[in-house]
Motif scaffolding. Structure first.
Motif, PDB file in Angstrom:
ATOM      1  N   ASP A 179       0.856  -1.182   0.000  1.00  0.00           N
ATOM      2  CA  ASP A 179       0.000   0.000   0.000  1.00  0.00           C
ATOM      3  C   ASP A 179       0.895   1.236   0.000  1.00  0.00           C
ATOM      4  O   ASP A 179       1.678   1.448   0.936  1.00  0.00           O
ATOM      5  N   GLU A 190       0.346   4.233   0.594  1.00  0.00           N
ATOM      6  CA  GLU A 190       0.121   5.173   1.694  1.00  0.00           C
ATOM      7  C   GLU A 190       0.721   4.699   3.016  1.00  0.00           C
ATOM      8  O   GLU A 190       1.064   5.524   3.863  1.00  0.00           O
ATOM      9  N   THR A 191       0.849   3.387   3.201  1.00  0.00           N
ATOM     10  CA  THR A 191       1.167   2.882   4.537  1.00  0.00           C
ATOM     11  C   THR A 191       2.400   1.998   4.624  1.00  0.00           C
ATOM     12  O   THR A 191       2.818   1.663   5.734  1.00  0.00           O
ATOM     13  N   ARG A 245       4.257   0.832   8.126  1.00  0.00           N
ATOM     14  CA  ARG A 245       4.083  -0.543   8.607  1.00  0.00           C
ATOM     15  C   ARG A 245       5.421  -1.257   8.711  1.00  0.00           C
ATOM     16  O   ARG A 245       5.622  -2.094   9.593  1.00  0.00           O
TER      17      ARG A 245
END
Length: 315
Positions: A118, A120-121, A125
């Motif tokens: 992802d 965005e993350t 993470r």
């Protein structure tokens, strides 16, 4: 067989449904760790029984729970057998370990490890004290990284993310996607997607290169991917060519084809990211090679130099 990894929210389920909707006659088998709420779009399902879902177009989806090997052996016994198997691992699994285990079965070989991230993350993470080790090990296992939701980050952040992923996934080729829309040719190669000539992403006019006795046709797809179809005029060293095409300088995400080797036999060539494999070709095939990459990044000169080197190896 391809193994798809990624964490919760990365878009694995979206990718699976996209591939099933665009299988174009290729018999796919999708293995998921647990059906749960059934990750397959309802309008694709024709029938469901126990741990098997039948999908329009001849594809199937199976739940393997903790018995992956058993599920794979059942697939190998199906008639007709699936043309390609995709294993969707759980968000906490390490796809490289799954791939190495599955490759022990004689009926299967690993085509590649694909990890969804992802945009965005993923960096946050990867830095998480609880999830970080799993995320970084997933990326290290990858042959292809699909950076999903690339439209949701600003251009500057996206460029920084590309540089970060080059270190986090050193073996992988990077693909950027929106809503996990990746052409099936990227995931599985061109086999099964062409009938009586190239179609879809792989169609286009033929260009003749007289110098190396190679025929090439090139097509740019609507999603920003390009493919080139090469036809060598004589036998070559397929192993030499496979190793050369796996080098980053060629700008390829994938290459697949059937070529005549130095001893006159037909050999199948697979390249995905930095992974390459050459095996004996089964059945009758017309010799040819399809190379796929991002538009503007395929280095035709390097590919043709690789083919020239493979041709020179038999002289």
């Amino acid at each position: 067989m391809s193994v798809v990894g990624g964490y919760l929210g990365a878009g694995k389920t979206t990718l699976v449904n996209h591939l099933l909707r665009n299988a174009r006659g290729l018999r796919l088998a999708i293995l998921v760790n647990d059906f749960g709420a059934i990750p397959i779009d309802a309008d694709l399902i024709e029938a469901q029984a126990d741990d098997l879902i039948s999908i329009a177009g001849g594809c199937i989806c199976c739940s393997f729970g903790s018995d992956l090997m058993g599920a794979l052996m059942k697939l190998a016994q199906r008639d007709p057998a699936p043309a390609h198997v995709l294993i969707e691992t759980s968000g906490v699994a390490l796809p490289g370990i799954v791939a190495r285990s599955a490759a022990l079965l004689p009926s299967f070989s690993i085509d590649g490890v694909v990890v969804l991230a992802d945009a965005e993350t993923v960096r946050a993470r990867a830095a998480d004290r609880y999830m970080g080790d799993t995320i970084t090990r997933q990326l290290e296992d990858a042959d292809l990284v699909i950076l999903n939701k690339a439209d949701l980050v600003e251009a500057g952040e996206l460029n920084t993310l590309r540089q970060w992923l080059a270190d986090a996934a050193p073996r992988a080729r990077l693909i950027e996607a929106i809503r996990a829309e990746v052409p099936p040719e990227i995931m599985f190669g061109h086999g099964g997607f062409t009938t009586g000539g190239a179609t879809g992403l792989l169609s286009g006019g033929r260009i003749r290169n007289h110098v190396e006795d190679i025929e090439r046709n090139t097509r740019v797809g609507s999603l920003g991917y390009a493919s080139a179809h090469y036809e060598p005029g004589r036998p070559l060293s397929v192993e030499t060519l496979a190793r050369a095409l796996a080098q980053p300088a060629c700008g390829l995400v994938r290459a697949k084809g059937v070529l005549r080797d130095t001893d006159g036999t037909l050999r199948t060539l697979h390249v995905v990211g930095a992974r390459c494999e050459v095996t004996a070709a089964e059945g009758n095939h017309a010799a040819g090679l399809v190379c796929i990459g991002l538009a503007g990044q395929i280095n035709h000169a390097r590919i043709e130099a690789a083919m020239a080197m493979a041709l020179a190896d038999i002289l």
